[in-house]
Design a protein around this motif. Structure first.
Motif, mmCIF file in Angstrom:
data_model
loop_
_atom_site.group_PDB
_atom_site.id
_atom_site.type_symbol
_atom_site.label_atom_id
_atom_site.label_comp_id
_atom_site.label_asym_id
_atom_site.label_seq_id
_atom_site.Cartn_x
_atom_site.Cartn_y
_atom_site.Cartn_z
ATOM 1 N N ARG A 23 0.861 -1.187 0.000
ATOM 2 C CA ARG A 23 0.000 0.000 0.000
ATOM 3 C C ARG A 23 0.895 1.235 0.000
ATOM 4 O O ARG A 23 1.249 1.766 1.053
ATOM 5 C CB ARG A 23 -0.947 -0.001 1.203
ATOM 6 N N LEU A 27 -1.637 5.924 -2.283
ATOM 7 C CA LEU A 27 -2.945 5.380 -1.910
ATOM 8 C C LEU A 27 -3.292 5.618 -0.444
ATOM 9 O O LEU A 27 -4.368 5.239 0.006
ATOM 10 C CB LEU A 27 -2.976 3.876 -2.203
ATOM 11 N N SER A 40 -6.276 10.652 -0.315
ATOM 12 C CA SER A 40 -4.994 10.206 -0.860
ATOM 13 C C SER A 40 -4.461 11.196 -1.891
ATOM 14 O O SER A 40 -5.202 11.980 -2.495
ATOM 15 C CB SER A 40 -5.143 8.829 -1.506
ATOM 16 N N THR A 62 -0.247 2.315 -13.136
ATOM 17 C CA THR A 62 0.234 1.850 -11.837
ATOM 18 C C THR A 62 0.735 0.416 -11.953
ATOM 19 O O THR A 62 0.585 -0.234 -12.996
ATOM 20 C CB THR A 62 -0.883 1.955 -10.782
ATOM 21 N N ARG A 65 -0.004 -4.938 -9.178
ATOM 22 C CA ARG A 65 -0.430 -5.375 -7.850
ATOM 23 C C ARG A 65 -1.275 -4.322 -7.129
ATOM 24 O O ARG A 65 -1.911 -4.633 -6.118
ATOM 25 C CB ARG A 65 0.793 -5.742 -6.999
ATOM 26 N N TYR A 66 -1.286 -3.084 -7.628
ATOM 27 C CA TYR A 66 -2.095 -2.034 -7.007
ATOM 28 C C TYR A 66 -3.423 -1.799 -7.735
ATOM 29 O O TYR A 66 -4.195 -0.921 -7.358
ATOM 30 C CB TYR A 66 -1.330 -0.703 -6.989
ATOM 31 N N GLU A 68 -6.463 -3.197 -8.047
ATOM 32 C CA GLU A 68 -7.754 -3.192 -7.347
ATOM 33 C C GLU A 68 -7.839 -2.055 -6.329
ATOM 34 O O GLU A 68 -8.908 -1.462 -6.141
ATOM 35 C CB GLU A 68 -7.989 -4.545 -6.673
ATOM 36 N N GLN A 69 -6.726 -1.732 -5.682
ATOM 37 C CA GLN A 69 -6.734 -0.614 -4.739
ATOM 38 C C GLN A 69 -6.988 0.709 -5.459
ATOM 39 O O GLN A 69 -7.695 1.583 -4.947
ATOM 40 C CB GLN A 69 -5.408 -0.546 -3.982
ATOM 41 N N VAL A 70 -6.404 0.866 -6.649
ATOM 42 C CA VAL A 70 -6.632 2.083 -7.421
ATOM 43 C C VAL A 70 -8.094 2.190 -7.834
ATOM 44 O O VAL A 70 -8.721 3.260 -7.722
ATOM 45 C CB VAL A 70 -5.708 2.122 -8.650
ATOM 46 N N ARG A 71 -8.674 1.089 -8.290
ATOM 47 C CA ARG A 71 -10.092 1.121 -8.670
ATOM 48 C C ARG A 71 -10.969 1.504 -7.477
ATOM 49 O O ARG A 71 -11.915 2.289 -7.607
ATOM 50 C CB ARG A 71 -10.526 -0.241 -9.216
ATOM 51 N N ALA A 72 -10.651 0.978 -6.309
ATOM 52 C CA ALA A 72 -11.443 1.295 -5.114
ATOM 53 C C ALA A 72 -11.273 2.753 -4.707
ATOM 54 O O ALA A 72 -12.228 3.386 -4.240
ATOM 55 C CB ALA A 72 -11.035 0.374 -3.968
ATOM 56 N N ALA A 73 -10.061 3.285 -4.898
ATOM 57 C CA ALA A 73 -9.788 4.661 -4.490
ATOM 58 C C ALA A 73 -10.384 5.684 -5.453
ATOM 59 O O ALA A 73 -10.632 6.837 -5.059
ATOM 60 C CB ALA A 73 -8.282 4.886 -4.386
#
Length: 365
Positions: A23, A27, A40, A62, A65-66, A68-73
């Motif tokens: 992370r 993010l 963020s 990006t 590995r990031y 899904e976190q980017v989509r959520a953010a």
């Protein structure tokens, strides 16, 4: 049409132990918002671009590995606008991949390349400068435009770009030279001259122009990216990307594209960006985004006694950090790591992380 890509693949090791491999800093909710909360750097970068472009023309590049976190953010990010690097191969390949995918959708795309690491105020001035940089492409379609920040101090940690002859577009000049991070005396001379701007690492160019430049100066990358976009979008393209990308030569976009182009008079331009700009790349830089307790920059629960010049950060609202007689130190608390160092040694955090991995294992990265 005008597009933009946010480069958001870095791991932010100089903000360890807050920023981790799983992370990274872009993010993390580290930028204070007007409502008393925080958001963020990536969310701020996306919102900043929405002052210029519709959401469906904003891309994010990006590490895979990031994803899904980017989509959520970024709930407003279009599903097809996420560019995922299988591995890190430096900025020439990241920028090239983004340009290739944008050009595949819009062959005539004008593409801004911005960073997820910056705090920029006010947004209105950023939007005006970015629009001016796009306008420069109408006057000089083959140009490579870099955004230059008006310096406020003789900073030794930034690269500089020297303004040359003015162009037909107000606020845009030809770039006379690029300078690496100077010593203090040189930085003071740059500031006094009024000719030099901080090189922000943000650019505007046609996607086809940067791809042509890669073909001229980094043919292995150009050929590899051409193989990727020759395959239709979907699992087959993903497989080709996973095969091709790790083998591309690792090099920065400055060395691969801008420096060779700068030998051609008038090819590289610089647009004046007169904003409050903070490159959040270290704990001292992040301190400018934090609140204050006495003479200390603080995020979290802290009590200080006869202490000043400290940067105190805790991501646990129930954990108290108490300082007495402490001066000019960075104190960071996370669930599994507490780090303390002098502010003057904050640039060595990346080196510290290497020692942590060697002595305590990778679970703390």
């Amino acid at each position: 049409m005008r597009h933009a890509v946010i480069m958001a693949g870095g791991s932010g090791t100089r903000l360890w132990p807050l920023s981790r491999s799983g992370r990274p800093k872009q993010l993390l909710d580290v930028v204070a918002g007007g409502d008393g909360g925080a958001h963020s750097l990536l969310a701020e970068a996306f919102a900043r671009l929405e002052a210029v472009l519709p959401a469906d023309r904003i891309w994010v590049c990006t590490a895979a590995r990031y994803g899904e976190q980017v989509r959520a953010a970024l709930p407003r990010l279009h599903p097809d606008r996420l560019v995922l690097e299988p591995v890190a191969r430096d900025t020439a390949n990241a920028v090239g991949l983004a340009a290739a995918l944008v050009a595949d959708v819009d062959p005539d795309a004008e593409l801004a390349v911005v960073s997820a690491d910056h705090v920029i105020r006010p947004v209105e001035r950023f939007a005006a400068a970015l629009t001016t940089a796009y306008d420069a492409l109408a006057a000089r379609p083959r140009s490579l435009v870099t955004l230059g920040i008006r310096p406020t101090a003789p900073a030794t940690g930034f690269g500089y770009v020297q303004r040359g002859a003015p162009t037909e577009v107000p606020g845009v000049a030809e770039a006379a030279s690029f300078r690496e991070k100077p010593d203090r005396a040189t930085a003071e001379a740059y500031l006094a001259s009024g000719q030099y701007l901080w090189n922000s690492g943000m650019f505007v160019w046609r996607a086809s122009t940067v791809l042509d430049a890669l073909a001229d100066h980094l043919p292995a990358t150009a050929q590899g990216l051409a193989r990727v976009v020759a395959v239709p979008v979907g699992p087959r393209r993903d497989a080709v990307l996973a095969e091709v990308f790790p083998a591309l030569p690792k090099i920065s976009v400055d060395y691969a594209v801008l420096e060779p182009a700068a030998t051609e008079p008038g090819r590289v331009l610089v647009a004046d960006l007169d904003v409050d700009w903070l490159d959040v790349g270290s704990w001292p830089a992040l301190a400018a985004t934090l609140g204050t307790v006495g003479e200390n920059a603080v995020r979290g629960l802290a009590v200080t006694l006869d202490s000043s010049g400290n940067i105190v950060f805790s991501d646990d609202s129930e954990h108290l950090i108490a300082l007495v007689g402490v001066r000019d130190s960075v104190v960071v608390h996370t669930a599994d790591v507490t780090m303390v160092c002098p502010v003057r040694e904050a640039e060595r955090v990346k080196q510290l992380l290497d020692a942590v991995v060697a002595q305590a294992g990778s679970r703390f990265t």
